[in-house]
Design a protein around this motif. Structure first.
Motif, PDB file in Angstrom:
ATOM      1  N   GLY A 280       1.452   6.153  -7.093  1.00 35.25           N
ATOM      2  CA  GLY A 280       0.285   6.920  -7.512  1.00 35.25           C
ATOM      3  C   GLY A 280       0.573   8.412  -7.520  1.00 35.25           C
ATOM      4  O   GLY A 280       0.157   9.132  -8.440  1.00 35.25           O
ATOM      5  N   THR A 281       1.308   8.882  -6.524  1.00 37.48           N
ATOM      6  CA  THR A 281       1.680  10.294  -6.478  1.00 37.48           C
ATOM      7  C   THR A 281       2.570  10.648  -7.669  1.00 37.48           C
ATOM      8  O   THR A 281       2.377  11.685  -8.317  1.00 37.48           O
ATOM      9  CB  THR A 281       2.406  10.611  -5.151  1.00 37.48           C
TER      10      THR A 281
ATOM     11  N   THR B 294       0.983   3.960  -3.006  1.00 37.49           N
ATOM     12  CA  THR B 294       0.675   5.371  -2.741  1.00 37.49           C
ATOM     13  C   THR B 294       1.749   6.266  -3.351  1.00 37.49           C
ATOM     14  O   THR B 294       1.446   7.266  -4.008  1.00 37.49           O
ATOM     15  CB  THR B 294       0.553   5.622  -1.231  1.00 37.49           C
ATOM     16  N   LYS B 295       3.020   5.907  -3.142  1.00 34.97           N
ATOM     17  CA  LYS B 295       4.125   6.690  -3.711  1.00 34.97           C
ATOM     18  C   LYS B 295       4.086   6.660  -5.243  1.00 34.97           C
ATOM     19  O   LYS B 295       4.294   7.682  -5.899  1.00 34.97           O
ATOM     20  CB  LYS B 295       5.467   6.171  -3.211  1.00 34.97           C
TER      21      LYS B 295
ATOM     22  N   SER C  46       0.832  -1.208   0.000  1.00 36.38           N
ATOM     23  CA  SER C  46       0.000   0.000   0.000  1.00 36.38           C
ATOM     24  C   SER C  46       0.868   1.259   0.000  1.00 36.38           C
ATOM     25  O   SER C  46       0.586   2.212  -0.727  1.00 36.38           O
ATOM     26  CB  SER C  46      -0.921  -0.002   1.218  1.00 36.38           C
ATOM     27  N   GLY C  47       1.941   1.244   0.795  1.00 39.73           N
ATOM     28  CA  GLY C  47       2.841   2.390   0.837  1.00 39.73           C
ATOM     29  C   GLY C  47       3.519   2.638  -0.501  1.00 39.73           C
ATOM     30  O   GLY C  47       3.620   3.785  -0.959  1.00 39.73           O
TER      31      GLY C  47
ATOM     32  N   LEU D 164      -2.755  -3.469  -6.811  1.00 40.25           N
ATOM     33  CA  LEU D 164      -3.691  -3.292  -5.693  1.00 40.25           C
ATOM     34  C   LEU D 164      -4.676  -4.455  -5.622  1.00 40.25           C
ATOM     35  O   LEU D 164      -4.885  -5.046  -4.558  1.00 40.25           O
ATOM     36  CB  LEU D 164      -4.444  -1.972  -5.840  1.00 40.25           C
TER      37      LEU D 164
END
Length: 124
Positions: free
Chosen positions: A19-20, A16-17, A12-13, A89
């Protein structure tokens, strides 16, 4: 392979990175799409003075060729990035669901009534 070793919170971490970073890539692509036509118009032509709309010159033509050549590839990379992030995901979610199902199956198996076959009982 004998076992999976996935840390869902670490995945997940990372997602998230990623995705940014992908958002930044998307914004840059959108900015290029908006900027190229304006740049082509502003480049004008090298033919001198004119009346009315600026005619298309060599710089505008080159920018148009660039957009034509790379536009599809840039869109492909953006879509492929989104698909990859969503796939990672979903795979992680399925992994977690599989773990939960295996735990539930093991729990249900442990709760079953035992069958005891005593020697001399029921079999002849």
């Amino acid at each position: 392979m004998t076992a999976w070793d996935i840390n869902p919170s670490a995945v997940s971490g990372v997602l998230t990175k990623c995705g940014t970073a992908a958002e930044g890539l998307s914004k840059a692509g959108q900015a290029v799409q908006k900027s190229l036509p304006a740049a082509a118009t502003a480049a004008g032509t090298i033919s001198g003075m004119y009346c009315g709309n600026a005619p298309s010159g060599p710089v505008a033509g080159a920018l148009g060729e660039f957009a034509k050549a790379w536009g599809k590839d840039i869109a492909y990379v953006a879509q492929r990035t989104a698909n990859s992030l969503n796939g990672a995901l979903k795979a992680t979610q399925e992994y977690v669901q599989g773990d939960l199902k295996m735990a539930a199956d093991a729990h249900n198996e442990a709760l079953k009534e035992p069958k005891i076959d005593m020697p001399g009982q029921g079999k002849k």
